[in-house]
Design a protein around this motif. Structure first.
Motif, short mmCIF file in Angstrom:
data_model
loop_
_atom_site.label_atom_id
_atom_site.label_comp_id
_atom_site.label_asym_id
_atom_site.label_seq_id
_atom_site.Cartn_x
_atom_site.Cartn_y
_atom_site.Cartn_z
N PRO A 225 -16.55 36.44 72.72
CA PRO A 225 -17.21 36.79 71.52
C PRO A 225 -16.88 36.63 69.80
N LYS A 226 -17.69 36.37 69.01
CA LYS A 226 -17.29 35.99 67.60
C LYS A 226 -18.00 37.19 66.53
N ASN A 227 -17.07 37.61 65.90
CA ASN A 227 -17.43 38.52 64.89
C ASN A 227 -17.45 38.03 63.27
N PHE A 228 -18.69 38.17 62.43
CA PHE A 228 -18.61 37.79 61.16
C PHE A 228 -18.89 38.94 60.23
N LEU A 229 -17.82 39.17 59.41
CA LEU A 229 -17.69 40.51 58.51
C LEU A 229 -18.45 40.19 57.33
N ILE A 236 -19.37 35.88 53.47
CA ILE A 236 -18.46 36.17 54.70
C ILE A 236 -17.05 36.54 54.34
N LYS A 237 -16.73 37.35 54.78
CA LYS A 237 -15.06 37.97 54.19
C LYS A 237 -14.03 37.97 55.48
N PHE A 238 -14.57 37.78 56.74
CA PHE A 238 -13.44 38.02 57.71
C PHE A 238 -14.22 37.31 58.93
N VAL A 239 -13.51 36.63 59.92
CA VAL A 239 -14.10 36.48 61.07
C VAL A 239 -13.11 36.50 62.28
N THR A 240 -13.63 36.51 63.36
CA THR A 240 -12.74 36.69 64.69
C THR A 240 -13.38 36.03 65.79
N THR A 241 -12.41 35.64 66.57
CA THR A 241 -13.05 35.22 67.95
C THR A 241 -12.08 35.58 69.23
N ASN A 243 -11.73 38.50 72.43
CA ASN A 243 -11.53 39.95 72.76
C ASN A 243 -9.86 39.87 72.55
N VAL A 244 -9.15 39.61 71.52
CA VAL A 244 -7.43 39.33 71.33
C VAL A 244 -7.16 40.70 70.73
N GLU A 245 -5.94 41.11 71.11
CA GLU A 245 -5.50 42.53 70.79
C GLU A 245 -5.36 42.49 69.25
N GLY A 246 -5.84 43.52 68.60
CA GLY A 246 -5.73 43.48 67.30
C GLY A 246 -6.73 43.08 66.47
N ASN A 247 -7.56 42.35 66.98
CA ASN A 247 -9.05 41.91 66.25
C ASN A 247 -9.77 42.93 65.56
N LEU A 248 -10.08 43.91 66.57
CA LEU A 248 -11.06 45.08 65.94
C LEU A 248 -10.16 45.91 64.92
N ASP A 249 -8.81 45.87 65.20
CA ASP A 249 -8.07 46.91 64.06
C ASP A 249 -8.07 45.96 62.67
N GLU A 254 -10.53 45.53 57.05
CA GLU A 254 -11.31 44.84 56.26
C GLU A 254 -12.63 45.58 55.95
N ILE A 255 -13.13 46.25 56.85
CA ILE A 255 -14.38 47.01 56.58
C ILE A 255 -14.04 47.89 55.46
N LYS A 256 -12.78 48.75 55.88
CA LYS A 256 -12.45 49.57 54.91
C LYS A 256 -12.36 49.43 53.52
N LYS A 257 -11.67 48.06 53.54
CA LYS A 257 -11.19 47.43 51.98
C LYS A 257 -12.60 47.14 51.14
N LEU A 258 -13.56 46.59 51.94
CA LEU A 258 -14.75 46.25 51.34
C LEU A 258 -15.53 47.45 50.91
#
Length: 261
Positions: A225-229, A236-241, A243-249, A254-258
């Motif tokens: 999976p890839k996530n684009f915030l 685009i302010k944040f990206v992940t690739t 299912n790595v531990e800590g990605n969703l945290d 970052e969502i809370k900051k925005l």
């Protein structure tokens, strides 16, 4: 009579809550040398130093081949971990060469995971949702948007989904936030079938279709999976690739900051 009514209401309330509770994340089926094994067997190989690699998830073609070979033992489950082990000869050679240096002149290979990066404008798209409605990204300006690319055959994608409600959708359900789960490169009927199964486990999101990968091809390449915030202005302010531990945290932070801006 009042006690009976209260008891009935309690049962109804409990049933409703139970249906919305996210089911326990399914365990993986583990395969070594084309045989289904237990975690105890994996741990034994690990103690012997014979684990060569461990891949959590297989390609769609590999999953279909395994399902054909093992039938109901795999069925339509995607949580498949494939473990490679060293042969006795390989283990012996490794022990002799354990201190050998890596080639000094080797140039690491470069891969471009992201076609759009942090601080790029998110590419606009129109997405058809599973409920038949359509949504346009540019119409969501003013909201924080998390775009997730996944596939029905992708084990890491589905494993990540089981943590999304508790870490992403529930904490921000009353905020100006929207989560879009885009299945790329798959027929709509496959996505609908999988979404129905996931819904029974309490995983009901804004599932969308990208059957020809048109949206995906503007955003990224390689693994999911890839996530684009995306922020309220479409940046685009944040990206992940993966299912790595800590990605969703990290995404949640970052969502809370925005949202606090």
């Amino acid at each position: 009579m009042k006690k009976v009514i209260c008891f009935v209401l309690l049962i109804i309330s409990y049933s409703f809550c139970a249906q919305n509770k996210v089911a326990k994340k399914p365990e993986s089926i583990i395969i070594i040398n084309n045989e289904i094994v237990t975690m105890e067997q994996v741990e034994k190989y690990g103690q012997e130093g014979r684990i060569k690699s461990m891949n959590k998830g297989v390609s769609e073609e590999e999953r279909n081949a395994l399902a054909k070979k093992y039938g109901d033992k795999i069925g339509d489950r995607e949580f498949i971990t494939v473990v490679e082990i060293f042969s006795e000869n390989e283990k012996f050679e490794n022990s002799k060469n354990s201190v050998a240096e890596a080639p000094k002149n080797e140039i690491p290979k470069k891969t471009t995971e992201y076609l759009l990066n942090v601080n790029d404008n998110a590419k606009d798209f129109t997405l058809k949702l599973i409920d038949g409605k359509t949504i346009k990204l540019s119409d969501l300006k003013g909201k924080v948007v998390l775009v997730n690319f996944w596939a029905t055959w992708c084990a890491p994608c589905l494993q990540e989904f089981y943590d999304v409600p508790s870490k992403i959708t529930e904490p921000f359900k009353n905020d100006n936030f929207i989560f879009l789960a885009i299945s790329s490169g798959e027929a709509e009927n496959l996505v609908v079938k999988k979404a129905e199964k996931l819904k029974k486990d309490g995983l009901y999101f804004n599932y969308g279709f990208d059957p020809e990968s048109k949206i995906w091809n503007n955003y990224a390449t390689n693994s999911i999976p890839k996530n684009f915030l995306i922020d309220q202005n479409g940046l685009i302010k944040f990206v992940t690739t993966g299912n790595v531990e800590g990605n969703l945290d990290n995404l949640a932070a970052e969502i809370k900051k925005l949202l606090s801006k």
